[in-house]
Design a protein around this motif. Structure first.
Motif, mmCIF file in Angstrom:
data_model
loop_
_atom_site.group_PDB
_atom_site.id
_atom_site.type_symbol
_atom_site.label_atom_id
_atom_site.label_comp_id
_atom_site.label_asym_id
_atom_site.label_seq_id
_atom_site.Cartn_x
_atom_site.Cartn_y
_atom_site.Cartn_z
ATOM 1 N N LEU A 21 -0.158 -9.604 1.102
ATOM 2 C CA LEU A 21 0.304 -9.109 2.400
ATOM 3 C C LEU A 21 1.725 -8.552 2.321
ATOM 4 C CD1 LEU A 21 -1.236 -11.821 4.710
ATOM 5 C CD2 LEU A 21 -1.648 -9.374 4.883
ATOM 6 N N ALA A 22 2.495 -9.022 1.350
ATOM 7 C CA ALA A 22 3.853 -8.497 1.182
ATOM 8 C C ALA A 22 3.843 -7.113 0.564
ATOM 9 C CB ALA A 22 4.674 -9.451 0.317
ATOM 10 N N SER A 23 2.844 -6.844 -0.261
ATOM 11 C CA SER A 23 2.858 -5.600 -1.023
ATOM 12 C C SER A 23 1.931 -4.524 -0.466
ATOM 13 C CB SER A 23 2.459 -5.882 -2.474
ATOM 14 O OG SER A 23 1.168 -6.485 -2.535
ATOM 15 N N GLU A 24 1.046 -4.901 0.465
ATOM 16 C CA GLU A 24 0.086 -3.933 0.977
ATOM 17 C C GLU A 24 -0.017 -4.024 2.494
ATOM 18 O OE1 GLU A 24 -3.668 -3.657 -1.306
ATOM 19 O OE2 GLU A 24 -2.924 -5.407 -2.388
ATOM 20 N N GLU A 25 -0.604 -3.002 3.089
ATOM 21 C CA GLU A 25 -0.931 -3.052 4.499
ATOM 22 C C GLU A 25 -2.053 -4.063 4.715
ATOM 23 O OE1 GLU A 25 0.574 -1.551 7.083
ATOM 24 O OE2 GLU A 25 2.045 -0.833 5.624
ATOM 25 N N PHE A 26 -2.147 -4.574 5.920
ATOM 26 C CA PHE A 26 -3.088 -5.661 6.183
ATOM 27 C C PHE A 26 -4.522 -5.279 5.805
ATOM 28 C CE2 PHE A 26 -5.947 -8.336 8.553
ATOM 29 C CZ PHE A 26 -5.324 -9.579 8.545
ATOM 30 N N ASP A 27 -4.949 -4.094 6.196
ATOM 31 C CA ASP A 27 -6.345 -3.712 5.986
ATOM 32 C C ASP A 27 -6.694 -3.543 4.509
ATOM 33 O OD1 ASP A 27 -6.875 -3.806 8.665
ATOM 34 O OD2 ASP A 27 -6.501 -1.677 8.997
ATOM 35 N N THR A 28 -5.697 -3.247 3.675
ATOM 36 C CA THR A 28 -5.966 -3.098 2.240
ATOM 37 C C THR A 28 -5.675 -4.359 1.456
ATOM 38 O OG1 THR A 28 -3.743 -2.179 1.929
ATOM 39 C CG2 THR A 28 -5.536 -0.616 2.306
ATOM 40 N N ALA A 29 -4.990 -5.299 2.068
ATOM 41 C CA ALA A 29 -4.654 -6.548 1.375
ATOM 42 C C ALA A 29 -5.882 -7.426 1.184
ATOM 43 C CB ALA A 29 -3.581 -7.315 2.146
ATOM 44 N N PHE A 30 -6.842 -7.302 2.099
ATOM 45 C CA PHE A 30 -8.050 -8.114 2.026
ATOM 46 C C PHE A 30 -9.276 -7.202 2.019
ATOM 47 C CE2 PHE A 30 -4.974 -10.909 4.204
ATOM 48 C CZ PHE A 30 -4.934 -11.954 3.285
#
Length: 625
Positions: A21-30
């Motif tokens: 979540l620190a390195s990506e946008e929410f939708d791409t983090a998961f």
């Protein structure tokens, strides 16, 4: 459940999620947005992140240890930032200012009991000014094993949740699986398009570490609704009123702050004077010929003249609060009202109203379209000329006060600057530096909104909704951790500052660069003046205790404390020295208090308080709108 960095699998899963979540946008983090099993505390942090919440102002206690541990992990991995504070009222103000200035939604975190009550009290500023902030408080356990320390000692369920519900919107996470509904209601409140406010999440101590399942795909994101505009006869009716309104006035309330471009286009097209509220300075450029400045109980010569002479009142984004409309009698000659507001509760505040609900910019655009080229502008030329003359009178009046020489003061035993002169000096300096000005409640604020010369609604943040003493200095902490944060200047009186001085420490801790301009007249001058105006006597609004604020602030490492001097030249030098400091500075500025007419900007309206009540209420009974 302990979330240790090194050993437990659950802790490693938490850290892994935080890193993503620190390195990506929410939708791409998961990828896949599947179902996760995690503790309620972490689920709440993840759910808030999906709504863009990444800044927390926190004071941890025994009622928030589990949530605090999750935030530790997420903070250390850079997924969120946690700003620890020293007072719950202070951090509530800081969060409000953060949302107000940046447009980003923060969260306030405190423990169970008195901390929650203090934060809730501070949240009045957000509620009164339409600012969305999440408030997360620890709460009593759900098992009923006995009183929890610091809960309200009453045999009744969920008392803190009930208090939050009375203050605004609240949700108690008694059941971890209810998080989705909690977040749906939360975003509807804090991201409301017309009347945002604080949302209180009560987090029981024992449900925080409980495991729950979370479906990321159905987790509510930040609410974003399309603009709404009225259709049908109401627009035609409003257009007809404007065409025939030879003495029309636009009252621009705090709801116009995000709609200044549309408001300016509308005002210039129809040729009507604009009267501001204390919280809407800058929505019309200060020097614009149609800007009549603030009108209301305090008001101005020109603003109140335009209100009192208007026959058609076009209310835009205003609640019609007592000081903005003189307790309901600010428009004695009004015959009709056009009210443009998204909030249905405020839309029909006045009688004889043509209601135009919806998004302000969209409604104003639709209204201009309904008017076409026939705006009635020519019929208002004489009225606008009269208003311009009153604006010139106000401008000359203001100039005499902001340029006034120091006056001998009984307390300071020497001539010192008047409050208008000192406030104008600091406000002009702030404007030249592109700084955002934060105003406290009280005499500093009352003179300030009559004096500031704003050309944009982003230049000044003045807490007029709740009149919260201690807001301005605390608001500087709202700039902590903000990338490319503007320089902040807090305008505060001595009485307001001592109510929340914790920013002296917290601003240094979190690297805030800003200035506290402390105007010291050794009294609560706004109330003193009110007492004198009503009863001819001041009572218990001052004290005999001298405070060396330079020594007080200078005792905090990292704060540059400066004596503001007794002349404009000395103050100007102090302002330059304070601004040059890479951190927090405090200027102690002595100001005159007394009966000299140059000491204040005056009051031009009515207010339903004290021995004015009978007269104001009699006029209200016979008011035309």
């Amino acid at each position: 459940m302990m979330l240790d960095k090194n050993d437990m699998p659950a802790a490693e899963a938490t850290r892994s999620r935080a890193i993503r979540l620190a390195s990506e946008e929410f939708d791409t983090a998961f990828p896949g947005q599947g179902v996760l099993e995690l503790t309620l505390s972490e689920a709440l942090v993840v759910a808030l992140m999906k709504q863009g919440v990444r800044t927390y102002f926190a004071i941890f206690g025994h009622g928030s240890t589990d949530l605090g541990e999750v935030l530790r992990v997420y903070h250390e991995e850079g997924a969120v930032q946690v700003i620890n504070c020293r007072n719950e009222v202070e951090m509530a103000h800081a969060a409000t200012a953060h949302a107000w200035v940046t447009g980003q939604t923060p969260a306030v975190v405190t423990s169970i009991g008195p901390g929650g009550l203090q934060a809730m009290a501070g949240s009045l500023a957000a509620a009164s000014n339409g600012v969305g902030v999440y408030h997360i408080y620890g709460d009593e356990t759900t098992r009923g094993e006995g009183y929890n320390m610091q809960q309200v000692p009453k045999p009744q369920q969920g008392v803190f949740g009930q208090i939050g519900a009375l203050m605004g919107q609240a949700y108690t996470l008694h059941t971890p699986g209810a998080l989705r509904e909690c977040m749906r209601r939360g975003t509807a409140c804090v991201h409301h398009p017309y009347k945002a406010g604080p949302f209180y999440i009560l987090l029981p101590i024992n449900t925080q570490p409980a495991l729950t399942q979370l479906n990321l795909a159905t987790l509510p994101g930040k609410q974003d609704v399309p603009p709404v505009v009225p259709v049908g006869a109401a627009l035609s009716e409003a257009a007809a009123l404007i065409r025939g309104g030879t003495r029309a006035v636009i009252k621009a309330g705090g709801g116009c702050r995000k709609h200044s471009e549309a408001l300016r286009r509308f005002a210039c097209t129809i040729g009507a004077p604009v009267v501001l509220s204390p919280g809407s300075t800058g929505v019309m450029m200060d020097g614009h010929v149609q800007n009549m400045h603030v009108g209301g109980s305090k008001g101005s010569i020109s603003g109140n003249f335009a209100m009192q002479g208007a026959e058609l009142v076009i209310i835009v984004g205003s609640r019609g609060v007592c000081q903005a409309d003189c307790s309901g009698i600010g428009y004695p000659n009004a015959r009709a009202v056009i009210n443009i507001n998204g909030d249905l509760d405020d839309l029909t505040h006045y009688a004889r109203t043509t209601a135009l609900p919806g998004d302000i910019s969209a409604v104003l655009t639709a209204l201009l379209s309904a008017l076409g080229k026939d705006t009635g502008r020519d019929a208002r030329r004489n009225w606008l000329r009269d208003c311009e003359a009153k604006k010139a009178e106000w401008t000359a009046f203001k100039a005499a006060r902001i340029s006034g020489a120091p006056i001998a003061d009984a307390v300071w035993k020497t001539p010192v600057l008047t409050q208008p002169a000192a406030i104008h000096a600091v406000a002009s300096f702030a404007k030249a530096k592109g700084a955002v000005k934060f105003f406290d409640a009280g005499d500093v604020q009352a003179n300030g909104f009559q004096i500031v010369e704003d050309d944009s609604p982003t230049e000044t943040v003045t807490e007029t909704g709740a009149s919260y003493m201690g807001f301005a200095a605390s608001a500087l902490l709202g700039l902590a951790g903000v990338k490319d944060a503007p320089y902040g200047v807090a305008f505060t009186g001595d009485g307001s500052f001592v109510m929340n001085p914790q920013v002296l420490i917290d601003a240094v801790e979190h690297g805030v660069r800003g200035m506290i301009a402390l105007f010291d007249n050794r009294r609560m001058a706004a109330i003193t003046d009110l007492q004198l105006a009503q009863y001819g006597r001041a009572f218990k609004t001052n004290d005999s205790v001298a405070v060396d604020y330079v020594a007080m602030a200078g005792a905090v490492s990292g704060v540059k404390a400066i004596w503001g001097g007794t002349s404009r030249e000395e103050l100007d030098a102090a302002l330059k020295a304070g601004f040059a400091h890479d951190g927090l500075s405090l200027l102690h500025i002595p100001v005159y208090a007394g009966r000299d007419p140059l000491a204040g900007m005056g009051a031009y309206g009515n207010w339903n308080v004290g021995n004015w009540v009978e007269d104001v209420q009699a006029k209200y009974l016979h008011a035309t709108i």
